[in-house]
Design a protein around this motif. Sequence first.
Motif, short mmCIF file in Angstrom:
data_model
loop_
_atom_site.label_atom_id
_atom_site.label_comp_id
_atom_site.label_asym_id
_atom_site.label_seq_id
_atom_site.Cartn_x
_atom_site.Cartn_y
_atom_site.Cartn_z
N TYR A 184 -1.12 47.16 60.06
CA TYR A 184 -0.41 47.28 61.88
C TYR A 184 0.74 48.07 61.72
CZ TYR A 184 0.49 46.83 66.57
OH TYR A 184 1.03 46.71 67.63
N TYR A 185 1.20 47.84 60.43
CA TYR A 185 2.68 47.87 60.12
C TYR A 185 2.66 49.46 60.28
CZ TYR A 185 7.39 49.49 58.11
OH TYR A 185 8.56 49.52 57.59
N ARG A 186 1.69 50.08 58.79
CA ARG A 186 1.42 51.25 58.64
C ARG A 186 0.58 52.41 59.39
NH1 ARG A 186 0.51 48.36 53.36
NH2 ARG A 186 -2.03 48.42 54.03
N ALA A 187 0.06 51.61 60.23
CA ALA A 187 -0.44 53.01 61.28
C ALA A 187 0.20 52.96 62.59
CB ALA A 187 -2.19 51.40 61.85
N LEU A 188 1.34 52.27 63.11
CA LEU A 188 2.07 52.50 64.02
C LEU A 188 3.34 53.40 63.46
CD1 LEU A 188 2.49 49.19 65.51
CD2 LEU A 188 2.41 50.97 66.36
N ARG A 189 3.77 53.54 62.07
CA ARG A 189 4.72 54.34 61.25
C ARG A 189 4.54 55.62 61.22
NH1 ARG A 189 4.76 52.99 55.29
NH2 ARG A 189 2.48 54.29 55.66
N ASP A 190 3.03 55.57 61.04
CA ASP A 190 2.35 56.87 60.80
C ASP A 190 2.11 57.30 61.82
OD1 ASP A 190 2.05 56.60 58.55
OD2 ASP A 190 0.00 56.17 57.58
N TYR A 191 1.25 56.96 62.92
CA TYR A 191 1.68 57.88 64.19
C TYR A 191 2.63 58.25 64.74
CZ TYR A 191 1.89 57.31 69.17
OH TYR A 191 1.97 57.35 70.88
N LEU A 192 3.73 57.57 64.51
CA LEU A 192 5.33 57.94 65.40
C LEU A 192 5.38 59.37 64.58
CD1 LEU A 192 7.54 54.31 65.51
CD2 LEU A 192 6.27 55.99 67.39
N ARG A 193 5.62 58.90 63.10
CA ARG A 193 5.89 60.22 62.17
C ARG A 193 5.19 61.59 62.31
NH1 ARG A 193 6.28 57.07 56.02
NH2 ARG A 193 8.59 56.24 56.96
N SER A 194 3.59 61.10 63.40
CA SER A 194 2.70 62.38 63.44
C SER A 194 2.73 62.83 65.18
CB SER A 194 1.53 62.05 63.45
OG SER A 194 0.99 61.19 64.97
N LEU A 195 4.03 61.90 65.23
CA LEU A 195 4.05 63.18 66.71
C LEU A 195 5.11 64.54 66.53
CD1 LEU A 195 4.62 60.10 68.74
CD2 LEU A 195 2.72 61.02 67.91
N PRO A 196 5.01 65.66 67.11
CA PRO A 196 6.07 66.77 67.12
C PRO A 196 7.51 66.06 68.14
CG PRO A 196 4.36 66.48 69.27
CD PRO A 196 3.56 65.96 68.24
N ASP A 197 8.65 67.40 66.82
CA ASP A 197 9.88 66.77 67.98
C ASP A 197 9.97 66.94 69.12
OD1 ASP A 197 10.23 66.18 65.05
OD2 ASP A 197 11.27 68.22 64.17
N ALA A 198 10.38 66.14 69.65
CA ALA A 198 10.76 65.90 71.07
C ALA A 198 11.85 66.94 71.54
CB ALA A 198 10.61 65.07 72.00
#
Length: 362
Positions: free
Chosen positions: A348-362
């Motif tokens: 769960y921790y790693r999935a959230l981490r990777d999800y956030l890292r996958s988002l483009p810069d805002a």
Amino acid sequence: MDLDEFLTLADGLLRIPSTADRPAELAKALEHVLAVVGPGVTTERFESGGKPSALVYRGARRPEFRVLLNAHLDVVPGTPEQFEPRREGSRLYARGAQDMKLSALVLALVFRDVPTSFPLGLQLVTDEEVGGRDGTGHQLDQGVAARFAVIGEHSALRLVTESKGLVDARVDATGLAAHSAYPWLGDNALVRLLRAVDALLDAYPVPTSEQWRTTVNVARVETSNAALNQVPADASAWLDIRFPAEDADFAGRDADEVARHLSALCGLPVEVGACEPPHRADPDGPDVLALRAAARAQGYSGDLLRKHGAADSRYFHQRGVDAVIFGVGGDGQHGPDEHADLDTVLPYYRALRDYLRSLPDA
């Protein structure tokens, strides 16, 4: 994330009996999780209806959050033993282990550990189990805004993108008191009420298996009559109604319209208190797709789910914000054997981490 550190933090949080009737314990749970986040952040504090909450972010001024991580720290009541966590293999038993203190801790650690180039917020509330209006609802009323929200309710790394709306209603019956030996001289309000309830249950039968349709739960029936030998002159029934977006008799209607609908069905006056709409997030939205991909990368299905119960996601939906429920696994919610599945914590921790890292810069 270090699992041993996590379990130590979890043990301390689970031992706090943070129920709605213990304001000091609600505050203690909130401080426990804020301490996990640590220094170097901005913490806004809120209070409404005696329920404290907090909003944590980086920077001096509150932004519109690209992603808002939402967690509640209150729990339903339990026995004293349930606030003494115990581990059996991969199961951690305690009140709030599944719903949702372990997910809350993971969200706090993700916020602490994962730097982002876009505005990321952590929303901690203490009233979800009693409606959420003084926590998530209050903060959003105060101007907290986001483009997407992740709510850490338990889901075993699946995504809840749809949940039912809810209605709290009371049906009132009046009659005429009389001696129970002469019932023809009176009018039994309790009998009138039971007939009305039967009419509602005829319209919305209690399902015998899981079905995605409107349900009516008769939660309480009362009368002021205390004498066995008296015909009751008044009676009331409290109803908890859950409905999907497809039910046009409830969805899109206000409290007065719902009250008129229920009254027409049962033939008695109905008063509606809470009338909360269903929640739905776009299953093909970019954040949903990114979060599903992150869950699948950890070996989980990332399946989309519907939730029969209501959650704080509805407050985001009311403001046009997509929100999903995404949390650890477990079972026994609100029951004597509530537990979290520790095997899901690190994924769960790693999935959230990777999800956030996958988002483009805002």
